[in-house]
Write a protein that holds these residues in place. Structure first.
Motif, PDB file in Angstrom:
ATOM      1  N   LYS A  35       0.833  -1.203   0.000  1.00 12.26           N
ATOM      2  CA  LYS A  35       0.000   0.000   0.000  1.00 12.26           C
ATOM      3  C   LYS A  35       0.871   1.257   0.000  1.00 12.26           C
ATOM      4  CE  LYS A  35      -3.993  -1.918   2.427  1.00 12.26           C
ATOM      5  NZ  LYS A  35      -4.772  -1.874   3.680  1.00 12.26           N
ATOM      6  N   ALA A  85       2.546   1.795  -3.406  1.00 15.43           N
ATOM      7  CA  ALA A  85       1.574   2.352  -4.354  1.00 15.43           C
ATOM      8  C   ALA A  85       1.344   3.837  -4.072  1.00 15.43           C
ATOM      9  CB  ALA A  85       0.263   1.575  -4.277  1.00 15.43           C
ATOM     10  N   ALA A  86       1.248   4.198  -2.801  1.00 15.77           N
ATOM     11  CA  ALA A  86       1.046   5.601  -2.430  1.00 15.77           C
ATOM     12  C   ALA A  86       2.263   6.452  -2.793  1.00 15.77           C
ATOM     13  CB  ALA A  86       0.740   5.710  -0.941  1.00 15.77           C
ATOM     14  N   ARG A 143       4.305   5.986  -5.231  1.00 15.88           N
ATOM     15  CA  ARG A 143       4.326   6.180  -6.688  1.00 15.88           C
ATOM     16  C   ARG A 143       3.426   7.336  -7.106  1.00 15.88           C
ATOM     17  NH1 ARG A 143       4.539  -0.093  -7.516  1.00 15.88           N
ATOM     18  NH2 ARG A 143       6.751  -0.332  -7.962  1.00 15.88           N
ATOM     19  N   LYS A 144       2.341   7.540  -6.375  1.00 19.09           N
ATOM     20  CA  LYS A 144       1.369   8.582  -6.713  1.00 19.09           C
ATOM     21  C   LYS A 144       1.641   9.914  -6.006  1.00 19.09           C
ATOM     22  CE  LYS A 144      -2.355   5.240  -7.331  1.00 19.09           C
ATOM     23  NZ  LYS A 144      -3.637   4.761  -6.804  1.00 19.09           N
ATOM     24  N   ALA A 145       2.472   9.894  -4.978  1.00 15.45           N
ATOM     25  CA  ALA A 145       2.708  11.091  -4.159  1.00 15.45           C
ATOM     26  C   ALA A 145       3.411  12.175  -4.968  1.00 15.45           C
ATOM     27  CB  ALA A 145       3.542  10.735  -2.928  1.00 15.45           C
ATOM     28  N   PRO A 146       3.024  13.424  -4.745  1.00 11.76           N
ATOM     29  CA  PRO A 146       3.723  14.516  -5.429  1.00 11.76           C
ATOM     30  C   PRO A 146       5.141  14.687  -4.878  1.00 11.76           C
ATOM     31  CG  PRO A 146       2.182  15.401  -3.827  1.00 11.76           C
ATOM     32  CD  PRO A 146       1.972  13.911  -3.851  1.00 11.76           C
ATOM     33  N   THR A 147       6.015  15.172  -5.710  1.00 10.30           N
ATOM     34  CA  THR A 147       7.385  15.437  -5.271  1.00 10.30           C
ATOM     35  C   THR A 147       7.411  16.776  -4.548  1.00 10.30           C
ATOM     36  OG1 THR A 147       8.268  14.166  -7.114  1.00 10.30           O
ATOM     37  CG2 THR A 147       9.775  15.698  -6.037  1.00 10.30           C
ATOM     38  N   ARG A 191       9.345  12.277  -1.839  1.00 10.62           N
ATOM     39  CA  ARG A 191       7.936  11.902  -1.844  1.00 10.62           C
ATOM     40  C   ARG A 191       7.621  11.364  -0.457  1.00 10.62           C
ATOM     41  NH1 ARG A 191       6.896   9.156  -7.736  1.00 10.62           N
ATOM     42  NH2 ARG A 191       7.658  10.949  -8.918  1.00 10.62           N
ATOM     43  N   VAL A 227       4.632   9.860   2.251  1.00 12.51           N
ATOM     44  CA  VAL A 227       3.298   9.300   2.500  1.00 12.51           C
ATOM     45  C   VAL A 227       3.150   9.095   3.982  1.00 12.51           C
ATOM     46  CG1 VAL A 227       3.101   8.217   0.236  1.00 12.51           C
ATOM     47  CG2 VAL A 227       4.064   6.916   2.123  1.00 12.51           C
TER      48      VAL A 227
END
Length: 104
Positions: free
Chosen positions: A14, A17-18, A20-24, A101, A103
């Protein structure tokens, strides 16, 4: 692989995956080291030395991957990937901004 060593496999997947989607974002090297409570690796560590060369040449580095800590519960920031990049950046300038990044 690291996250799967410190978390159960489902939670690790999880978080990956998060991430990978998190903004830099940009964070200071000194703040990342303090929040993670990790010691500064020596300048002659092979990975730190390699990253110092990249910094000197102006080559871009991958974002550092982080899992947010919790000060109220005394849980430090978890550096999932990029500890040596944080240390190399600190040697260049402790206030240098590092791409990361994060999370929760």
């Amino acid at each position: 692989d690291y996250l799967a060593l410190v978390l159960d496999e489902v939670e690790a997947r999880k978080l990956v995956a998060a991430l990978r989607k998190a903004p830099t974002q940009q964070k200071k090297a000194k703040d990342l080291l303090r929040a993670s409570r990790l010691p500064l690796l020596p300048r002659d560590n092979p990975h730190v030395a390699g990253d110092l060369k990249k910094i000197k040449k102006g080559q871009p580095m991958s974002p550092v991957l982080l899992v947010r800590g919790n000060a109220g519960m005394d849980v430090p920031l978890l550096v999932a990937d990029g500890y040596h990049r944080i240390c190399a950046s600190w040697y260049r300038d402790e206030n240098i901004l590092i791409a990361c990044r994060i999370v929760g």
